[in-house]
Motif scaffolding. Structure first.
Motif, PDB file in Angstrom:
ATOM      1  N   TYR A  43       0.832  -1.196   0.000  1.00 62.51           N
ATOM      2  CA  TYR A  43       0.000   0.000   0.000  1.00 62.51           C
ATOM      3  C   TYR A  43       0.867   1.247   0.000  1.00 62.51           C
ATOM      4  O   TYR A  43       1.917   1.291   0.635  1.00 62.51           O
ATOM      5  CB  TYR A  43      -0.926   0.018   1.219  1.00 62.51           C
ATOM      6  CG  TYR A  43      -1.985  -1.036   1.164  1.00 62.51           C
ATOM      7  CD1 TYR A  43      -3.192  -0.786   0.515  1.00 62.51           C
ATOM      8  CD2 TYR A  43      -1.790  -2.275   1.744  1.00 62.51           C
ATOM      9  CE1 TYR A  43      -4.171  -1.751   0.453  1.00 62.51           C
ATOM     10  CE2 TYR A  43      -2.772  -3.248   1.681  1.00 62.51           C
ATOM     11  CZ  TYR A  43      -3.956  -2.982   1.042  1.00 62.51           C
ATOM     12  OH  TYR A  43      -4.931  -3.939   0.978  1.00 62.51           O
ATOM     13  N   ARG A  44       0.399   2.263  -0.701  1.00 62.71           N
ATOM     14  CA  ARG A  44       1.063   3.564  -0.746  1.00 62.71           C
ATOM     15  C   ARG A  44       0.005   4.645  -0.587  1.00 62.71           C
ATOM     16  O   ARG A  44      -1.157   4.427  -0.905  1.00 62.71           O
ATOM     17  CB  ARG A  44       1.777   3.759  -2.076  1.00 62.71           C
ATOM     18  CG  ARG A  44       2.937   2.823  -2.296  1.00 62.71           C
ATOM     19  CD  ARG A  44       3.594   3.070  -3.643  1.00 62.71           C
ATOM     20  NE  ARG A  44       4.693   2.152  -3.878  1.00 62.71           N
ATOM     21  CZ  ARG A  44       4.580   1.018  -4.542  1.00 62.71           C
ATOM     22  NH1 ARG A  44       3.418   0.657  -5.048  1.00 62.71           N
ATOM     23  NH2 ARG A  44       5.619   0.235  -4.713  1.00 62.71           N
TER      24      ARG A  44
ATOM     25  N   LYS B 225      -0.952   8.498  -1.823  1.00 66.15           N
ATOM     26  CA  LYS B 225      -0.639   9.469  -2.863  1.00 66.15           C
ATOM     27  C   LYS B 225      -1.263  10.812  -2.497  1.00 66.15           C
ATOM     28  O   LYS B 225      -2.391  10.864  -2.015  1.00 66.15           O
ATOM     29  CB  LYS B 225      -1.198   8.976  -4.196  1.00 66.15           C
ATOM     30  CG  LYS B 225      -0.772   9.776  -5.377  1.00 66.15           C
ATOM     31  CD  LYS B 225      -1.237   9.122  -6.661  1.00 66.15           C
ATOM     32  CE  LYS B 225      -0.811   9.944  -7.846  1.00 66.15           C
ATOM     33  NZ  LYS B 225      -1.311   9.403  -9.099  1.00 66.15           N
TER      34      LYS B 225
ATOM     35  N   THR C 161       4.365  10.507  -3.232  1.00 63.12           N
ATOM     36  CA  THR C 161       3.826   9.216  -2.807  1.00 63.12           C
ATOM     37  C   THR C 161       4.569   8.771  -1.561  1.00 63.12           C
ATOM     38  O   THR C 161       5.784   8.914  -1.480  1.00 63.12           O
ATOM     39  CB  THR C 161       4.007   8.160  -3.914  1.00 63.12           C
ATOM     40  OG1 THR C 161       3.453   8.658  -5.119  1.00 63.12           O
ATOM     41  CG2 THR C 161       3.315   6.864  -3.565  1.00 63.12           C
ATOM     42  N   PHE C 162       3.842   8.238  -0.598  1.00 63.87           N
ATOM     43  CA  PHE C 162       4.461   7.733   0.630  1.00 63.87           C
ATOM     44  C   PHE C 162       4.340   6.218   0.657  1.00 63.87           C
ATOM     45  O   PHE C 162       3.276   5.661   0.402  1.00 63.87           O
ATOM     46  CB  PHE C 162       3.772   8.318   1.868  1.00 63.87           C
ATOM     47  CG  PHE C 162       4.286   7.734   3.148  1.00 63.87           C
ATOM     48  CD1 PHE C 162       5.432   8.237   3.741  1.00 63.87           C
ATOM     49  CD2 PHE C 162       3.660   6.667   3.746  1.00 63.87           C
ATOM     50  CE1 PHE C 162       5.929   7.682   4.905  1.00 63.87           C
ATOM     51  CE2 PHE C 162       4.146   6.104   4.917  1.00 63.87           C
ATOM     52  CZ  PHE C 162       5.278   6.618   5.490  1.00 63.87           C
ATOM     53  N   GLU C 163       5.431   5.556   0.970  1.00 70.65           N
ATOM     54  CA  GLU C 163       5.431   4.105   1.189  1.00 70.65           C
ATOM     55  C   GLU C 163       6.139   3.853   2.509  1.00 70.65           C
ATOM     56  O   GLU C 163       7.225   4.373   2.739  1.00 70.65           O
ATOM     57  CB  GLU C 163       6.147   3.387   0.058  1.00 70.65           C
ATOM     58  CG  GLU C 163       6.125   1.888   0.209  1.00 70.65           C
ATOM     59  CD  GLU C 163       6.790   1.166  -0.949  1.00 70.65           C
ATOM     60  OE1 GLU C 163       7.530   0.214  -0.678  1.00 70.65           O
ATOM     61  OE2 GLU C 163       6.569   1.565  -2.107  1.00 70.65           O
TER      62      GLU C 163
ATOM     63  N   ASP D  11       8.335   2.228   5.467  1.00 67.27           N
ATOM     64  CA  ASP D  11       9.689   1.685   5.320  1.00 67.27           C
ATOM     65  C   ASP D  11       9.849   0.262   5.847  1.00 67.27           C
ATOM     66  O   ASP D  11      10.934  -0.283   5.807  1.00 67.27           O
ATOM     67  CB  ASP D  11      10.715   2.612   5.971  1.00 67.27           C
ATOM     68  CG  ASP D  11      10.448   2.842   7.443  1.00 67.27           C
ATOM     69  OD1 ASP D  11       9.445   2.332   7.969  1.00 67.27           O
ATOM     70  OD2 ASP D  11      11.250   3.555   8.073  1.00 67.27           O
TER      71      ASP D  11
ATOM     72  N   ARG E 100       3.666  -1.768   5.263  1.00 67.89           N
ATOM     73  CA  ARG E 100       3.335  -1.753   3.833  1.00 67.89           C
ATOM     74  C   ARG E 100       2.216  -2.718   3.476  1.00 67.89           C
ATOM     75  O   ARG E 100       1.511  -2.527   2.495  1.00 67.89           O
ATOM     76  CB  ARG E 100       4.553  -2.115   2.994  1.00 67.89           C
ATOM     77  CG  ARG E 100       5.407  -0.949   2.654  1.00 67.89           C
ATOM     78  CD  ARG E 100       6.429  -1.372   1.640  1.00 67.89           C
ATOM     79  NE  ARG E 100       7.344  -2.329   2.217  1.00 67.89           N
ATOM     80  CZ  ARG E 100       8.650  -2.184   2.260  1.00 67.89           C
ATOM     81  NH1 ARG E 100       9.211  -1.148   1.726  1.00 67.89           N
ATOM     82  NH2 ARG E 100       9.406  -3.079   2.824  1.00 67.89           N
TER      83      ARG E 100
ATOM     84  N   ASP F  71      -3.433  -1.353   4.708  1.00 71.58           N
ATOM     85  CA  ASP F  71      -3.891  -0.001   4.397  1.00 71.58           C
ATOM     86  C   ASP F  71      -3.877   0.880   5.649  1.00 71.58           C
ATOM     87  O   ASP F  71      -3.373   1.998   5.641  1.00 71.58           O
ATOM     88  CB  ASP F  71      -5.300  -0.070   3.802  1.00 71.58           C
ATOM     89  CG  ASP F  71      -5.868   1.298   3.504  1.00 71.58           C
ATOM     90  OD1 ASP F  71      -5.114   2.177   3.040  1.00 71.58           O
ATOM     91  OD2 ASP F  71      -7.078   1.495   3.717  1.00 71.58           O
TER      92      ASP F  71
ATOM     93  N   THR G 140      -0.283   1.639   6.863  1.00 68.50           N
ATOM     94  CA  THR G 140       0.377   2.564   5.940  1.00 68.50           C
ATOM     95  C   THR G 140      -0.090   3.986   6.205  1.00 68.50           C
ATOM     96  O   THR G 140       0.697   4.930   6.233  1.00 68.50           O
ATOM     97  CB  THR G 140       0.093   2.174   4.479  1.00 68.50           C
ATOM     98  OG1 THR G 140       0.620   0.867   4.256  1.00 68.50           O
ATOM     99  CG2 THR G 140       0.733   3.145   3.505  1.00 68.50           C
TER     100      THR G 140
ATOM    101  N   ALA H 228       2.115   7.178   7.455  1.00 71.41           N
ATOM    102  CA  ALA H 228       2.120   8.446   6.712  1.00 71.41           C
ATOM    103  C   ALA H 228       1.799   9.609   7.644  1.00 71.41           C
ATOM    104  O   ALA H 228       2.432  10.665   7.573  1.00 71.41           O
ATOM    105  CB  ALA H 228       1.110   8.390   5.566  1.00 71.41           C
TER     106      ALA H 228
ATOM    107  N   CYS I 117       0.370  15.557   1.122  1.00 70.72           N
ATOM    108  CA  CYS I 117       1.759  15.438   1.548  1.00 70.72           C
ATOM    109  C   CYS I 117       2.099  16.592   2.497  1.00 70.72           C
ATOM    110  O   CYS I 117       1.335  17.542   2.612  1.00 70.72           O
ATOM    111  CB  CYS I 117       2.687  15.440   0.329  1.00 70.72           C
ATOM    112  SG  CYS I 117       2.733  16.999  -0.561  1.00 70.72           S
TER     113      CYS I 117
END
Length: 73
Positions: free
Chosen positions: A11-12, A14, A26-28, A30, A35, A38, A41, A45, A67
């Motif tokens: 999952y990322r 945006k 985009t955030f992923e 670490d 990851r 949902d 993630t 973020a 962001c």
């Protein structure tokens, strides 16, 4: 014996900024644990400075993700 390919979802998050130039940030997370979910993630973020509403709109001011550069709070 049988073999199979197990693919783990990644999952990322945006950025949803639409004002001016669309943002491509985009955030992923670490680590693999965050990851693969949902919810985790989104929590990662939020910890990294993103403006991300809670899952399912609980206490959400906006349904969008932003962001750190475009956050609105």
């Amino acid at each position: 014996m049988s073999t199979f390919l197990a693919q783990k979802p990644i999952y990322r998050v945006k950025c949803d900024n639409k004002i001016g130039q669309p943002c491509e940030a985009t955030f992923e997370a670490d680590n693999d644990f965050d990851r693969g979910s949902d919810r985790m993630t989104r929590q990662a973020a939020r910890g990294a400075g993103w403006d991300v509403p809670p899952p399912r709109g609980e206490g959400s001011r906006s349904p969008f993700d932003f962001c750190p550069e475009h956050k609105r709070r």
